[in-house]
Scaffold this motif. Sequence first.
Motif, PDB file in Angstrom:
ATOM      1  N   ASN A   1      50.047  48.034  51.801  1.00  0.00           N
ATOM      2  CA  ASN A   1      48.871  47.253  52.187  1.00  0.00           C
ATOM      3  C   ASN A   1      48.619  46.169  51.142  1.00  0.00           C
ATOM      4  N   LEU A   2      47.944  45.117  51.557  1.00  0.00           N
ATOM      5  CA  LEU A   2      47.548  44.050  50.643  1.00  0.00           C
ATOM      6  C   LEU A   2      46.384  44.533  49.793  1.00  0.00           C
ATOM      7  N   SER A   3      46.500  44.394  48.481  1.00  0.00           N
ATOM      8  CA  SER A   3      45.446  44.854  47.578  1.00  0.00           C
ATOM      9  C   SER A   3      44.155  44.078  47.820  1.00  0.00           C
ATOM     10  N   GLN A   4      43.041  44.798  47.867  1.00  0.00           N
ATOM     11  CA  GLN A   4      41.728  44.173  48.029  1.00  0.00           C
ATOM     12  C   GLN A   4      41.107  43.787  46.688  1.00  0.00           C
ATOM     13  N   VAL A   5      41.770  44.124  45.592  1.00  0.00           N
ATOM     14  CA  VAL A   5      41.289  43.739  44.265  1.00  0.00           C
ATOM     15  C   VAL A   5      42.155  42.623  43.694  1.00  0.00           C
TER      16      VAL A   5
ATOM     17  N   ALA B   1      44.484  39.902  44.850  1.00  0.00           N
ATOM     18  CA  ALA B   1      44.778  39.246  46.120  1.00  0.00           C
ATOM     19  C   ALA B   1      46.237  38.847  46.290  1.00  0.00           C
ATOM     20  N   ASN B   2      46.973  38.727  45.231  1.00  0.00           N
ATOM     21  CA  ASN B   2      48.361  38.274  45.321  1.00  0.00           C
ATOM     22  C   ASN B   2      49.372  39.407  45.193  1.00  0.00           C
ATOM     23  N   SER B   3      48.977  40.606  45.516  1.00  0.00           N
ATOM     24  CA  SER B   3      49.902  41.740  45.379  1.00  0.00           C
ATOM     25  C   SER B   3      49.763  42.712  46.543  1.00  0.00           C
TER      26      SER B   3
END
Length: 248
Positions: A113-117, A119-121
């Motif tokens: 999943n795209l990290s919500q903390v 943003a580019n990881s």
Amino acid sequence: MKKALLVTASLIALGATAPAVAADLAARPYTKAPPMVAAVYDWTGFYIGANGGWGSSRNSWDSVPPAFLVGPEGAHDATGGTIGGQVGYRWQAGTFVFGLEAQGNWADFSGSNLSQVFANSRNHTNVDAFGLFTGQVGYAVNNVLLYVKGGAAVTSNEYRISNLAGATIGVTGDDTRWGATVGAGLEYAFAPNWSVGVEYNHLFMQDRTYTFTTPGGAFLGTDRISQDVDLVTARLNYKFGGPAVARY
């Protein structure tokens, strides 16, 4: 004349004896046919088998201190196939069946999943193996067995962080974690020593905190990752020993 009289008397005696012998033969007592014998399947014995199916691991990531940004990063399901084997022993008491089993599987449950903390990881999880060590309690209806099970579980996991281009920027190495499992199954004996079945298991795995480093070994961040797993497998077992007992 005397000889003729003797022959006549002998014939008369034989004629009188024959009906008596026939009467004796007809008077033999009637023997009742033996009762029908029903073969009842006996689940007692050691068994070994193979299994295969599908699994899904739910993984929630939270960035925690000493990371420079903290907070929930989101969750994802890591799904895929699995194949493995099991070995165990069962003993039957009346219609109840008790057992112990060890199971080991290779797996390929992966997701991200795209990290919500950050943003580019992206956060990635892969479950590549698991094991179950369980006790069973079942109810048998001849060659059909319904059972529940519970015990310990272990998973082998790999976690990594990538940039949006897919390049790895953070790793933890392989991880093994322990937890608990509960499940249920249905098994059908289709031949004297062979049975097939289907089984569901849910794994409750403990939360773990991991330190991520860059491929060069520099500190990147810290995450607490929670995990549970759902498994659905088809099973084929071979049981050693006598398959059935006769009951009148």
